[in-house]
Design a protein around this motif. Structure first.
Motif, short mmCIF file in Angstrom:
data_model
loop_
_atom_site.label_atom_id
_atom_site.label_comp_id
_atom_site.label_asym_id
_atom_site.label_seq_id
_atom_site.Cartn_x
_atom_site.Cartn_y
_atom_site.Cartn_z
N LEU A 24 0.71 -1.34 0.11
CA LEU A 24 0.06 0.26 0.03
C LEU A 24 0.84 1.29 0.07
CD1 LEU A 24 -3.06 0.62 2.23
CD2 LEU A 24 -1.67 2.43 1.69
N GLY A 25 1.72 1.40 0.90
CA GLY A 25 2.64 2.63 1.06
C GLY A 25 3.32 2.83 -0.02
N GLU A 44 10.35 -5.63 -4.53
CA GLU A 44 9.43 -6.06 -3.88
C GLU A 44 9.91 -7.76 -3.67
OE1 GLU A 44 6.28 -6.23 -2.07
OE2 GLU A 44 6.57 -8.13 -2.03
N ALA A 45 9.67 -8.09 -2.31
CA ALA A 45 10.26 -9.51 -2.07
C ALA A 45 9.35 -10.77 -2.64
CB ALA A 45 10.20 -9.51 -0.59
N TRP A 70 3.15 -13.78 3.94
CA TRP A 70 4.42 -14.30 4.81
C TRP A 70 4.16 -15.14 5.69
CZ3 TRP A 70 9.24 -12.43 3.84
CH2 TRP A 70 9.42 -11.37 2.92
N GLY A 94 1.00 -5.98 -1.86
CA GLY A 94 1.20 -6.02 -0.24
C GLY A 94 0.09 -6.75 0.23
N SER A 95 -0.15 -6.26 1.40
CA SER A 95 -1.44 -6.80 2.23
C SER A 95 -2.78 -6.42 1.61
CB SER A 95 -1.37 -6.37 3.72
OG SER A 95 -0.18 -6.92 4.23
N ASN A 99 -6.21 -8.53 1.94
CA ASN A 99 -6.84 -8.09 3.07
C ASN A 99 -8.38 -8.31 2.90
OD1 ASN A 99 -7.85 -5.87 1.86
ND2 ASN A 99 -6.48 -4.33 2.73
N GLY A 100 -9.16 -7.91 4.06
CA GLY A 100 -10.44 -8.04 4.27
C GLY A 100 -11.28 -7.33 3.49
N MET A 101 -10.77 -5.92 2.82
CA MET A 101 -11.21 -4.90 1.85
C MET A 101 -12.33 -4.27 2.71
SD MET A 101 -11.82 -7.44 -1.49
CE MET A 101 -12.34 -8.84 -0.58
N VAL A 102 -12.30 -3.98 3.84
CA VAL A 102 -13.19 -3.20 4.64
C VAL A 102 -12.74 -1.81 4.77
CG1 VAL A 102 -14.14 -2.73 7.12
CG2 VAL A 102 -14.36 -5.01 6.09
N VAL A 230 15.08 -6.83 -0.02
CA VAL A 230 15.92 -5.98 0.30
C VAL A 230 16.59 -6.35 1.45
CG1 VAL A 230 16.29 -3.60 0.68
CG2 VAL A 230 15.03 -4.23 -1.30
N ALA A 541 2.55 1.16 7.29
CA ALA A 541 1.95 1.33 8.71
C ALA A 541 2.48 1.42 10.12
CB ALA A 541 1.07 -0.25 8.71
N HIS A 551 -9.94 0.47 11.02
CA HIS A 551 -8.86 -0.67 10.23
C HIS A 551 -8.01 0.45 9.61
CE1 HIS A 551 -12.12 -3.95 9.68
NE2 HIS A 551 -12.46 -3.25 10.60
N THR A 552 -6.90 -0.24 9.22
CA THR A 552 -5.74 0.72 8.80
C THR A 552 -5.82 1.43 7.37
OG1 THR A 552 -4.63 -1.46 8.49
CG2 THR A 552 -4.09 -0.13 10.26
N MET A 553 -6.29 0.86 6.43
CA MET A 553 -6.15 1.03 5.01
C MET A 553 -6.57 2.37 4.63
SD MET A 553 -7.40 -1.41 1.82
CE MET A 553 -8.99 -1.93 2.77
#
Ligand SMILES: Cc1cc2nc3c(=O)[nH]c(=O)nc-3n(C[C@H](O)[C@H](O)[C@H](O)COP(=O)(O)OP(=O)(O)OC[C@H]3O[C@@H](n4cnc5c(N)ncnc54)[C@H](O)[C@@H]3O)c2cc1C
Length: 593
Positions: A24-25, A44-45, A70, A94-95, A99-102, A230, A541, A551-553
């Motif tokens: 996201l970031g 990106e890993a 992961w 990434g997440s 994720n739950g998309m909420v 990285v 985050a 939630h964080t998104m």
């Protein structure tokens, strides 16, 4: 945009900016910087899994899938390894790919608290939360993307929960829109999806879908290298970040390459990824680096401390056989079925809430809480621990923000209430154990170690079971005490024992590279620059010092946007901005697509 698995696309080359992590970031900042013509490398890993229906098809979402995950190992409070693992996105996107998309907005009170914690300029007005939204692929579909009429407000299949939830939580207002909440509500929510008229299915609006793959977001100056981890950041003598060391585990003998950055290196490897990279680069707590065999270049004791997630678990009841096909009761795994309630201390404890709020604001209790965090290595110092605890406590006591989230769902044979304390006081840590870039970090979340968090979790577990034994569920439930199998008179000790066995993070990991003053144990300043370094930022985050109730998104898209702004892009918000105001429309205004 060039997306490749080949290290040669970057090895030995110089870019304006290098970004670590395509989540996201990283993708948000990468999109902004490359959109202004800077040459940008993102490493990106994980792989590109955009072709995989488990990622793109929102309706076939697989919970706790091994795809793009992961599955970080996790340690119990005594240091032993737990059988459970931590979900975190491990592919492009990434997440946001798993994720739950909420999606809903944070509140003004908590956003403004970032500033009072010492982060000048981080407040409601400057973050423009009214514009916080998620990227989506097609502008023309933005209305459908924000919310689908069939699940608008309270999904039609969930009235039983709507009726029952106020019974369990005294005085809870039944509202209809979490995105615009001003107080506690019980409602359905928005989802980061868009409706594809070609397939008739909802697709996931991941950061990658909206910002990388989208046909109108292609760039000449953006290179993404997938499947490469990285290891560390390269510094010049004056601690200016000049590049990175990266490589793929599968390459011959794990051969590592270097790439260089003229203007800056941006760590966006997520809360559980960026702190370990700083530590492998020699930036962090002296004892941790010594134990891992890494030479310390910069003493920054807050790196990896203050790790925080919301401790989640669920209670459930058995539906009597006769009602298992009742569609007014069972939503049949409808993606849009879950109904979310946000409850505060008054709804949980009524007049008894003052016992908890008095303890929270007691100076002695604060001191012992802060000391416990420092003793556990979860805070760099007492002043920092007190500052963070006080921030959360004031949001709970003064602002009366919700302290728990309850997600009510129904399946053919069970009613389930997934819940987590929303503003935990417990903290843990994430550190490296060795200098090996491919070794997982040691994560000790220390969930539910604070007594207030325990009290919230125990009370919510009890209340959700009241819900199952009250109308309208009373007559359709065969066993209101299916999980946990603790009867109506269960003791706190029994609940706590169950919680410590079943609780895991709600996947909202934050805090391990906290944005706050350096003397409080902060890792980045209000421009997201790592203290004591030049040209090195963290944009993910990990910079959030305390939990947000939404939630964080949504908050993180605002953080990333502000991060890009901090990198001083001229004319940042303009016509080329990918955040469409259309997303903000109230769900009530939606029309059938
Ligand atoms: C299962 C799950 C469900 C969630 N549900 C919701 C939800 O419903 N609503 C909501 O708002 N939020 C939700 N979240 C949280 C939200 O998705 C995250 O908070 C957000 O995506 C974090 O963004 P980030 O940029 O910090 O990290 P991420 O998006 O995780 O990106 C970090 C990237 O860095 C990469 N990386 C890590 N280490 C390295 C390295 N050494 N080298 C190179 N790359 C590296 C990772 O592979 C990853 O792609 C959920 C998260 C998960 C995991």
């Amino acid at each position: 945009t060039s997306v490749t698995d080949k290290a040669a696309a970057a090895a030995g080359k110089t870019f304006d900016y290098i970004i670590v992590g395509a989540g996201l970031g990283g993708l948000t900042v990468g999109n902004k910087l490359s959109g202004k013509g800077f040459s940008v490398l993102i490493v990106e890993a994980g792989p590109d899994l955009s072709w995989n229906p488990e990622v793109f098809n929102a309706e076939d979402r697989v919970f706790q899938s091994t795809t793009c995950n992961w599955q970080y190992p996790v340690l119990a409070n005594n240091g032993s390894k737990l059988a459970s693992t931590i979900d975190s996105g491990a592919c492009i996107g990434g997440s946001t790919s798993i994720n739950g998309m909420v999606w809903y907005r944070p509140t003004k009170a908590e956003v403004d608290r970032l500033e009072t914690l010492g982060n000048s300029g981080w407040n409601w007005d400057s973050l423009s939360p009214n514009e916080i939204m998620f990227p989506t692929r097609y502008k023309s579909l933005r209305v459908q993307a924000s919310i689908r009429p069939s699940m608008a407000i309270v999904a039609p299949s969930t009235p039983p929960f709507q009726q029952a939830i106020p019974f369990a939580f005294n005085g809870l207002t039944v509202g209809n829109d979490l995105s615009n909440r001003t107080s506690v509500v019980s409602a359905s929510t928005s989802w980061t999806i868009w409706y594809d008229p070609v397939t008739g299915k909802n697709r996931r609006s991941s950061a990658a879908d909206g910002l990388l793959w989208s046909p109108d977001q292609q760039r000449d100056c953006l290179t993404v290298i997938a499947n490469h981890t990285v290891d560390r950041v390269l510094f010049s003598k004056d601690m200016t970040a000049t590049g990175i060391v990266f490589g793929s585990k599968s390459a011959a003998k794990g051969k590592m390459s270097r790439a260089y950055a003229k203007k800056g290196v941006i760590l966006s490897a997520g809360t559980l990824g960026s702190a370990p990279i700083l530590e492998r680069s020699g930036v962090g707590n002296a004892a941790v680096l010594k134990a891992a065999g890494v030479k310390q270049l910069l003493d920054l004791p807050g790196v990896g401390a203050n790790l925080n997630d919301q401790p989640g678990t669920s209670t459930s009841a058995l539906i009597a056989e006769a009602f298992r096909n009742d569609t007014s009761l069972v939503d049949s795994r409808n993606l849009f079925g879950p109904q979310i309630s946000l409850v505060g201390i008054d709804e949980i404890w009524g007049t008894g809430a003052s016992i908890y709020s008095n303890d929270l604001i007691s100076p002695n209790a604060l001191k012992s809480r802060a000391q416990a965090l420092v003793d556990a290595g979860a805070a760099a110092n007492i002043a920092g621990a007190e500052a963070i605890l006080n921030t959360t406590i004031s949001l709970i006591v003064q602002s009366r923000l919700p302290v728990a989230e309850v997600v009510a769902e129904s399946y053919p044979s069970v009613l389930s209430a997934i819940f987590w304390p929303l503003m935990p006081l417990s903290r843990g840590h994430v550190h490296i154990k060795s200098a090996d870039a491919f070794a997982p970090p040691a994560i000790m979340p220390r969930l539910l170690t604070d007594e207030f968090d325990q009290a919230v979790a125990i009370a919510v577990a009890r209340r959700t079971r009241d819900l199952f034994s009250a109308p309208p569920f009373k007559d359709v439930v065969a066993d209101a005490y299916l999980n946990p199998p603790i009867g109506p008179n269960g003791t706190d000790e029994e609940y706590l024992a169950w919680l410590s066995e079943t609780t895991s993070g709600a996947s909202h990991w934050i805090g391990a590279t906290a944005m706050m003053p350096r003397e409080l144990g902060g890792v980045v300043d209000a421009q997201l620059r790592v203290y004591g370094t030049k040209n090195l930022l963290v944009v993910d985050a990990g910079i959030l010092p305390f939990q947000i109730t939404s939630h964080t998104m949504s908050m993180l898209y605002a953080v990333a946007r502000k991060g890009a702004h901090a990198i001083k892009i001229p004319k940042f918000i303009g016509n080329d901005d990918v955040f469409y105001p259309g997303m903000l429309r109230s769900p009530t205004a939606e029309t059938t697509p």
